[in-house]
Scaffold this motif. Sequence first.
Motif, PDB file in Angstrom:
ATOM      1  N   VAL A 129      42.446  20.247  64.315  1.00 12.96           N
ATOM      2  CA  VAL A 129      41.557  21.533  64.692  1.00 12.96           C
ATOM      3  C   VAL A 129      40.606  20.890  64.988  1.00 12.96           C
ATOM      4  CG1 VAL A 129      40.600  23.699  64.388  1.00 12.96           C
ATOM      5  CG2 VAL A 129      43.033  23.413  64.234  1.00 12.96           C
ATOM      6  N   VAL A 130      39.941  20.320  63.790  1.00 16.07           N
ATOM      7  CA  VAL A 130      38.472  19.717  64.099  1.00 16.07           C
ATOM      8  C   VAL A 130      38.252  18.568  65.092  1.00 16.07           C
ATOM      9  CG1 VAL A 130      36.768  18.233  62.614  1.00 16.07           C
ATOM     10  CG2 VAL A 130      38.223  20.088  61.524  1.00 16.07           C
ATOM     11  N   LYS A 132      40.002  18.682  68.000  1.00 16.78           N
ATOM     12  CA  LYS A 132      39.956  19.184  69.253  1.00 16.78           C
ATOM     13  C   LYS A 132      38.513  20.010  69.560  1.00 16.78           C
ATOM     14  CE  LYS A 132      44.816  20.531  69.618  1.00 16.78           C
ATOM     15  NZ  LYS A 132      45.893  21.275  69.658  1.00 16.78           N
ATOM     16  N   ASP A 133      37.859  20.450  68.374  1.00 17.20           N
ATOM     17  CA  ASP A 133      36.620  21.062  68.361  1.00 17.20           C
ATOM     18  C   ASP A 133      35.490  19.930  68.772  1.00 17.20           C
ATOM     19  OD1 ASP A 133      34.630  23.003  68.192  1.00 17.20           O
ATOM     20  OD2 ASP A 133      34.220  22.127  66.272  1.00 17.20           O
ATOM     21  N   GLU A 134      35.700  18.701  68.058  1.00 21.38           N
ATOM     22  CA  GLU A 134      34.687  17.709  68.444  1.00 21.38           C
ATOM     23  C   GLU A 134      35.064  17.114  70.016  1.00 21.38           C
ATOM     24  OE1 GLU A 134      32.358  15.987  66.814  1.00 21.38           O
ATOM     25  OE2 GLU A 134      32.813  17.770  65.369  1.00 21.38           O
ATOM     26  N   ALA A 174      36.044  18.895  72.498  1.00 19.99           N
ATOM     27  CA  ALA A 174      35.454  20.065  73.196  1.00 19.99           C
ATOM     28  C   ALA A 174      33.847  20.082  73.135  1.00 19.99           C
ATOM     29  CB  ALA A 174      35.830  21.447  72.653  1.00 19.99           C
ATOM     30  N   LYS A 175      33.169  19.713  72.101  1.00 17.79           N
ATOM     31  CA  LYS A 175      31.726  19.532  72.089  1.00 17.79           C
ATOM     32  C   LYS A 175      31.519  18.255  72.801  1.00 17.79           C
ATOM     33  CE  LYS A 175      30.770  21.056  67.331  1.00 17.79           C
ATOM     34  NZ  LYS A 175      30.362  20.754  65.930  1.00 17.79           N
ATOM     35  N   GLU A 190      35.840  10.007  69.203  1.00 16.90           N
ATOM     36  CA  GLU A 190      37.230  10.658  69.133  1.00 16.90           C
ATOM     37  C   GLU A 190      38.408   9.918  69.854  1.00 16.90           C
ATOM     38  OE1 GLU A 190      37.640  13.339  67.459  1.00 16.90           O
ATOM     39  OE2 GLU A 190      35.537  13.324  66.831  1.00 16.90           O
TER      40      GLU A 190
END
Length: 67
Positions: free
Chosen positions: A10-11, A13-15, A17-18, A59
């Motif tokens: 999840v982290v 994917k968040d990174e 997206a950022k 990433e």
Amino acid sequence: MEFEKRDVSVVAKDEKAKAKVEQAKGKVEETAGRTVGNEGLTAKGRAEKAKGDVRQAKEKAKDVFKR
């Protein structure tokens, strides 16, 4: 153990997206700066886009080492 793996995912994917948001925001600022002839805005946009590019590369590198 499985819960921890999902948290990391999840982290990640968040990174990712950022990174995409930074790239898009930078592109918009750069284009707007060029359109109005504002070199400062153009430079700010390039910097924001570069920041997103670096985050995305980081990433992708992490993904390679996960496998």
